[in-house]
Design a protein around this motif. Structure first.
Motif, PDB file in Angstrom:
ATOM      1  N   PHE A 185      91.978  72.132 -82.277  1.00  0.00           N
ATOM      2  CA  PHE A 185      92.188  72.508 -83.671  1.00  0.00           C
ATOM      3  C   PHE A 185      91.384  73.783 -83.894  1.00  0.00           C
ATOM      4  CE2 PHE A 185      91.845  72.698 -88.205  1.00  0.00           C
ATOM      5  CZ  PHE A 185      92.990  72.074 -88.685  1.00  0.00           C
ATOM      6  N   GLN A 186      92.083  74.899 -84.141  1.00  0.00           N
ATOM      7  CA  GLN A 186      91.455  76.221 -84.190  1.00  0.00           C
ATOM      8  C   GLN A 186      90.624  76.418 -82.928  1.00  0.00           C
ATOM      9  OE1 GLN A 186      89.552  76.104 -88.211  1.00  0.00           O
ATOM     10  NE2 GLN A 186      90.909  77.809 -88.705  1.00  0.00           N
ATOM     11  N   ASP A 225      97.515  74.182 -80.289  1.00  0.00           N
ATOM     12  CA  ASP A 225      96.524  74.287 -81.348  1.00  0.00           C
ATOM     13  C   ASP A 225      97.134  73.665 -82.608  1.00  0.00           C
ATOM     14  OD1 ASP A 225      94.839  75.198 -83.508  1.00  0.00           O
ATOM     15  OD2 ASP A 225      94.009  76.657 -82.098  1.00  0.00           O
ATOM     16  N   LYS A 227      96.113  73.563 -85.604  1.00  0.00           N
ATOM     17  CA  LYS A 227      96.071  74.472 -86.752  1.00  0.00           C
ATOM     18  C   LYS A 227      97.276  75.407 -86.740  1.00  0.00           C
ATOM     19  CE  LYS A 227      94.128  76.581 -90.301  1.00  0.00           C
ATOM     20  NZ  LYS A 227      93.985  75.932 -91.625  1.00  0.00           N
ATOM     21  N   CYS A 230     100.447  73.572 -87.682  1.00  0.00           N
ATOM     22  CA  CYS A 230     100.548  73.306 -89.122  1.00  0.00           C
ATOM     23  C   CYS A 230     101.287  74.415 -89.859  1.00  0.00           C
ATOM     24  CB  CYS A 230      99.153  73.119 -89.720  1.00  0.00           C
ATOM     25  SG  CYS A 230      98.345  71.576 -89.229  1.00  0.00           S
ATOM     26  N   TYR A 237      98.137  72.042 -94.229  1.00  0.00           N
ATOM     27  CA  TYR A 237      97.264  73.219 -94.252  1.00  0.00           C
ATOM     28  C   TYR A 237      95.826  72.744 -94.422  1.00  0.00           C
ATOM     29  CZ  TYR A 237      97.465  72.426 -99.307  1.00  0.00           C
ATOM     30  OH  TYR A 237      97.394  71.865-100.552  1.00  0.00           O
ATOM     31  N   GLY A 239      91.569  72.454 -93.227  1.00  0.00           N
ATOM     32  CA  GLY A 239      90.797  72.082 -92.055  1.00  0.00           C
ATOM     33  C   GLY A 239      91.245  70.764 -91.462  1.00  0.00           C
ATOM     34  N   THR A 266      91.216  65.141 -83.571  1.00  0.00           N
ATOM     35  CA  THR A 266      92.193  66.184 -83.243  1.00  0.00           C
ATOM     36  C   THR A 266      93.377  65.595 -82.492  1.00  0.00           C
ATOM     37  OG1 THR A 266      90.488  67.905 -83.140  1.00  0.00           O
ATOM     38  CG2 THR A 266      92.552  68.343 -81.979  1.00  0.00           C
TER      39      THR A 266
END
Length: 361
Positions: A185-186, A225, A227, A230, A237, A239, A266
């Motif tokens: 995630f990010q 990823d 993020k 999303c 959207y 965090g 995650t």
């Protein structure tokens, strides 16, 4: 047959997929210098059965900032910012969650019949709060969520030793085909820190292209990823905590800012989006979409699914008496054979079955 992950050999029993399915408790295996060898031995035994790896890292904040808003930066400018921070900072924790395509984590069955699922949290000694750069607010947040920097200094893992074990764990591809898929995630900082460790603390590449080449070399091209995913899912959207709440996933163990717990969350979010598609999110078949048809039999033999279908095809040819073994004669024209691989998919994109044929060229 699923692998059993245990604290020691005396507690180990062979676990079945049914036992894993019934396990409801998840624990974080805390890894330090004294048990690093043992824990990586367990990871190596689990990888063939759990080829999905969710990654999270914890580090002491961001110490190099941009003068311009982050959203206005170009891709090269964003990478330069990541590179400057990763080179200036020291790693604190790495979290790894392993899973199979059905969402099962590695499982331990103890002699008393208790069945527990596990994720891993590696604690490093590299960061010295009295010497190294850090963002005070980030360090305070890490402390508030249970990270003891003094304990890390005494009992923590040296990152070079961790990199050696990671390189021999079966998790990395080194430029070859690998069935392992990575989920973050990010994850730009996550992979940047791992690349830094795997290259013996060398400076990161100067360009995005060179950095991505190293990421693909070490981790393969099955990298997701959440993020980024999303962005293609209306309604998702924010965090990790917000996305998890939106897809109705609760944290199973630990708290935020702990790498083991965050890596598990995650994975749970990714699996929820990929395996339980909802019209609101508009994302389907992510996991099966990573699968591709191998180009050679050597590549296929490294994947358990393709290996099984090749064995089935070969056994069928033997049973049917497709050929007879005869003495080789140099005057005869020998016809070679080859393996042909085909993924059969359903209408929704998910894999229905693996097809393998051994045919004459």
């Amino acid at each position: 047959m699923a692998v059993a992950v245990v604290n020691n050999v005396n507690d180990m029993l062979i676990s079945s997929s049914a036992a894993i399915a019934s396990a409801s408790r998840v624990e974080v295996r805390s890894v330090w210098a004294h048990n690093l060898d043992e824990e990586f031995a367990l990871i190596r035994s689990a990888v063939p059965f759990h080829p999905f790896v969710a990654l999270d890292t914890e580090y002491p904040g961001v110490v190099v900032a941009s003068k311009n808003p982050y959203c206005t930066l170009t891709l090269p400018q964003r990478y330069e910012l990541i590179r400057a921070n990763v080179e200036a900072l020291r790693i604190v924790q790495v979290g790894l969650t392993l899973s199979d395509a059905a969402g099962n984590l590695p499982c331990a069955i103890y002699s008393d019949g208790t069945c527990v699922r596990y994720v891993w949290e590696f604690n490093f000694r590299d960061f010295d709060i009295s010497r190294d750069r850090f963002a005070p607010s980030s360090v305070e947040l890490l402390k508030a969520n249970g990270i003891d920097f003094q304990k890390n200094q005494i009992w923590g893992i040296d990152s070079c030793r961790f990199a050696h074990h990671l390189a021999t764990s079966g998790l990395l591809s080194f430029g070859h085909f690998s069935p392992v898929s990575w989920v973050t995630f990010q994850g730009a900082y996550d992979f940047a820190f791992l690349v830094k460790m795997l290259t013996c603390d060398c400076k990161l590449p100067k360009t995005v292209r060179e950095f991505l080449h190293l990421v693909h070399f070490f981790f393969g091209k099955r990298v997701f990823d959440v993020k980024h995913l999303c962005k293609h899912c209306p309604g998702l959207y924010g965090g990790l905590e917000r996305v998890a709440s939106t897809v109705r996933v609760e944290r199973a163990v630990g708290s935020r800012q702990q790498s083991g717990s965050d890596s598990l969350l995650t994975w749970q979010v990714f699996y929820q989006i990929a395996s339980h598609p909802h019209p609101r999110f508009g994302l389907t078949a992510i996991i099966d979409a990573t699968l591709s048809e191998p180009t050679t039999h050597n590549v296929a033999l490294k994947d358990p699914c393709w290996h099984a279908t090749m064995s089935k095809e070969f056994d069928a040819l033997l049973r049917n008496g497709t050929w007879d073994l005869v003495q080789y004669d140099t005057s005869q024209n020998v016809i070679d054979c080859k393996w042909v691989f085909r993924l059969m998919r359903k209408s929704d994109g998910y894999v229905d079955c693996y097809k393998t044929r051994l045919v004459a060229k």
